[in-house]
Structures are given as structure tokens and as C-alpha cells.
Design a protein around this motif. Structure first.
Motif, PDB file in Angstrom:
ATOM      1  N   ASP A  12      52.599  43.012   6.222  1.00 21.76           N
ATOM      2  CA  ASP A  12      54.028  42.970   5.922  1.00 21.76           C
ATOM      3  C   ASP A  12      54.367  41.592   5.373  1.00 21.76           C
ATOM      4  N   LEU A  13      55.341  41.559   4.473  1.00 14.89           N
ATOM      5  CA  LEU A  13      55.806  40.276   3.936  1.00 14.89           C
ATOM      6  C   LEU A  13      57.318  40.361   3.804  1.00 14.89           C
ATOM      7  N   ARG A  14      58.013  39.450   4.440  1.00 18.39           N
ATOM      8  CA  ARG A  14      59.479  39.442   4.355  1.00 18.39           C
ATOM      9  C   ARG A  14      59.960  38.083   3.883  1.00 18.39           C
TER      10      ARG A  14
ATOM     11  N   GLU B  75      49.025  41.566  -3.515  1.00 17.54           N
ATOM     12  CA  GLU B  75      47.881  42.482  -3.371  1.00 17.54           C
ATOM     13  C   GLU B  75      47.232  42.758  -4.724  1.00 17.54           C
TER      14      GLU B  75
ATOM     15  N   ILE C 120      47.297  41.866   4.229  1.00 17.46           N
ATOM     16  CA  ILE C 120      48.706  41.579   4.502  1.00 17.46           C
ATOM     17  C   ILE C 120      49.386  42.878   4.919  1.00 17.46           C
TER      18      ILE C 120
ATOM     19  N   LEU D 146      54.777  36.438   6.921  1.00 15.97           N
ATOM     20  CA  LEU D 146      53.712  37.392   6.632  1.00 15.97           C
ATOM     21  C   LEU D 146      53.116  37.901   7.939  1.00 15.97           C
TER      22      LEU D 146
ATOM     23  N   GLN E 243      54.866  41.357  -1.888  1.00 18.47           N
ATOM     24  CA  GLN E 243      53.639  41.816  -1.234  1.00 18.47           C
ATOM     25  C   GLN E 243      52.750  42.584  -2.223  1.00 18.47           C
ATOM     26  N   ARG E 244      53.364  43.474  -3.007  1.00 19.07           N
ATOM     27  CA  ARG E 244      52.572  44.214  -4.002  1.00 19.07           C
ATOM     28  C   ARG E 244      51.960  43.273  -5.025  1.00 19.07           C
TER      29      ARG E 244
ATOM     30  N   GLY F  33      60.769  41.358  -0.619  1.00 20.10           N
ATOM     31  CA  GLY F  33      59.526  41.080   0.091  1.00 20.10           C
ATOM     32  C   GLY F  33      58.437  42.084  -0.261  1.00 20.10           C
ATOM     33  N   GLN F  34      58.833  43.367  -0.386  1.00 22.01           N
ATOM     34  CA  GLN F  34      57.844  44.403  -0.732  1.00 22.01           C
ATOM     35  C   GLN F  34      57.256  44.156  -2.118  1.00 22.01           C
TER      36      GLN F  34
END
Lengths: 80, 80
Positions: B35-37, B26, B33, A44, B22-23, B18-19
Motif C-alpha cells: 500500500d502507498l498513501r 511497480e 509494496i 508505504l 504505487q502503480r 497514492g494508488q
């Protein structure tokens, strides 16, 4: 700030996916592997507006509620 | 001896999984955040008969040939 999260199965939980990978690797001729376990890994990137304490609390909460299944998995958080 | 292998998508490769995570995170109200991979993580327990050099060579070979897809992924090996 970067956060790295490792999610792994609890040691007491069987890992059939890891066992399958281990057998596949051994079939290819690699020797000397006593155990192979698979886990998940998340990286992250956090906004710099968060303090280290805020980030630590938030990332642990995300890991516990979204990324890991606390019944069978455990997680580990590193911030840098 | 333990070997830890991280397999991650190359930075230039899009990470839709990852996207999506992340969504989802959120949507649950977590903010900050950028970025999240997601990646994969493997923990190998190796026989003590292997020297550190042998282990390093073998584990890198396993990672390159079985655990990672070198076209889109990169890996990192740690021995301890």
C-alpha cells in the motif's frame, strides 16, 4: 513493515506555497509563526518478505527516483 | 520551537493519488509494496515567546482550520 518518507524542499530553495499558507494563517489572526514550509509525506506498507536492509535500499531508491526531485528536494526515510 | 504537522487522508477514504504512485513505482520494477498513501507535511518555526502549551493549542487550531479538511483528513502535531 511501514516506511515513512518525508520529501521537503532544500533549505536554500524558496517555498512560495509555504509562504502563501503562512500569510493566510496570519490573516486569520494566528501570531508567532516565523516560518512555514510545506512538504510531501508518503506512507508505504511493505511486504513482510522483505528484510529491513532490502526495504531500506528499495525505499531510498523509490524516494530518489520517483517521489523527490533531487535537484530541489531532499528526503528522509524511516522504517518501522 | 519547531512544529511538524502530518495531514493524511482518513484510513476509510480512498487515495487515488497514492494508488497511481504505487502503480508507477511497480511499473518501474519495485516489488513488495502492499500500500502507498500520500499526505501533506508542514514544518512551522514558532517564535520562542510562545510557551509549549500555547504553541500546542495554536498549531492544532491551525491544522484543524487551515491545513486539513476534517471531513476526509486527519492530522498529527509534533512539537520539539
Amino acid at each position: 513493515m511501514k516506511a515513512r518518507i518525508h520529501v521537503t524542499l532544500k533549505p536554500s530553495v524558496l517555498d512560495p506555497q509555504g509562504q502563501t499558507i503562512q500569510r493566510a494563517v496570519e490573516t486569520l489572526g494566528f501570531q508567532g509563526i516565523e516560518d512555514l514550509r510545506q512538504g510531501k509525506y508518503f506512507e508505504l506498507t511493505l511486504a513482510d518478505t522483505l528484510s529491513a536492509e532490502q526495504a531500506q535500499v528499495m525505499v531510498r531508491e523509490i524516494a530518489a527516483s520517483v517521489l523527490a526531485n533531487p535537484v530541489i528536494e531532499e528526503f528522509n526515510v524511516e522504517l518501522e
